[in-house]
Design a protein around this motif. Sequence first.
Motif, mmCIF file in Angstrom:
data_model
loop_
_atom_site.group_PDB
_atom_site.id
_atom_site.type_symbol
_atom_site.label_atom_id
_atom_site.label_comp_id
_atom_site.label_asym_id
_atom_site.label_seq_id
_atom_site.Cartn_x
_atom_site.Cartn_y
_atom_site.Cartn_z
ATOM 1 N N ARG A 7 0.830 -1.218 0.000
ATOM 2 C CA ARG A 7 0.000 0.000 0.000
ATOM 3 C C ARG A 7 0.857 1.258 0.000
ATOM 4 O O ARG A 7 0.433 2.319 -0.468
ATOM 5 N N TYR A 10 1.654 2.052 -3.537
ATOM 6 C CA TYR A 10 0.491 2.732 -4.117
ATOM 7 C C TYR A 10 0.516 4.216 -3.770
ATOM 8 O O TYR A 10 0.383 5.084 -4.648
ATOM 9 N N THR A 35 -5.133 3.432 4.194
ATOM 10 C CA THR A 35 -4.782 3.219 2.790
ATOM 11 C C THR A 35 -3.516 3.982 2.409
ATOM 12 O O THR A 35 -2.944 3.759 1.351
ATOM 13 N N SER A 75 -10.122 4.985 -3.192
ATOM 14 C CA SER A 75 -9.391 4.110 -2.274
ATOM 15 C C SER A 75 -10.206 3.740 -1.042
ATOM 16 O O SER A 75 -10.823 4.597 -0.407
ATOM 17 N N THR A 105 -6.875 -1.642 -0.307
ATOM 18 C CA THR A 105 -5.862 -2.174 0.604
ATOM 19 C C THR A 105 -6.515 -3.143 1.583
ATOM 20 O O THR A 105 -7.707 -3.410 1.509
#
Length: 309
Positions: A7, A10, A35, A75, A105
Amino acid sequence: MEYKQTRLGYADALIALGKENEKVVVLDADVAKATLTEKFEAVFPERFFNCGVQEQNMLSAAAGLALEGFVPFASTFGVFATCRAGDQMRSSIAYPNLNVKIGVTHCGISTGGDGASHQSNEDIAMARTLPNMTVIVPGDYEEARMATLAAAKMQGPVYLRFGRDKYPVVPQIHNSFEIGKAKVLREGSDITIATTGIMVSEGLKAANELAGLGYSAEVIHFHTIKPLDSTAVISSARKTNAVVTAEEHSIIGGLGEAIAAVLGENHPCALRRVGVQDVFGESGQSDELLDKYGLRAGNIVKASLEILR
């Protein structure tokens, strides 16, 4: 061995994208600390939208932003995106084929202490059945970063799946990233080990253990579940005639069944699936749960030997 969060890959990629393209916006459902999209918010507060605990509305808003020419990354946790907001994912994003990226996530059994209610072991199955939806499951931090960058460049809806914990960094998968293109990490002749997500490190360990037993294992990493690299599946299966799949997801509807379908239509051969069985998870430490639910190199070796011996 180094361990990092997927994560985080990301989140770092989102910041890079934000600097490159002012049309990139990020939405979150009140879990930005989890997240890690709060990192994007800190740099681009005017392009970050906290939609609250309203996942359905968040995906609908993302769809509207896409229609206006933005590149929205929505997200939340995997279980909320697919189970709670499945209607919006299907009807508002996939059906009109909008350019929305859904970054989720806390997926898989390694979500740990949050327990069964938050451990999304079914989300790949739900996402990959949707027409137009690309499904990507990176193997480590760096691949998560590359996958996010690649998702932003393609047109259309993408489901990006990340975990909660820190996972092994696997340098073998860092050379490049092409959506829909599997990576052959190790050549072999006796059996094919097909991995996705964090199971790539366990697959490589299993290949080493099998080599010690006199077996040559080919390891292929499928970071993209849909579109699946069918060519890689068929080519390897024709060589080994034996396949074991490994995923941190239910054995129903994920990588294992996707590969089984390809093999059934093109090259039937022996197949075993390593993954979460048809059960819910439970609270516990990540490592404990990976052990208990059979997501280790030893389980891959055991499945392989069922075919080889």
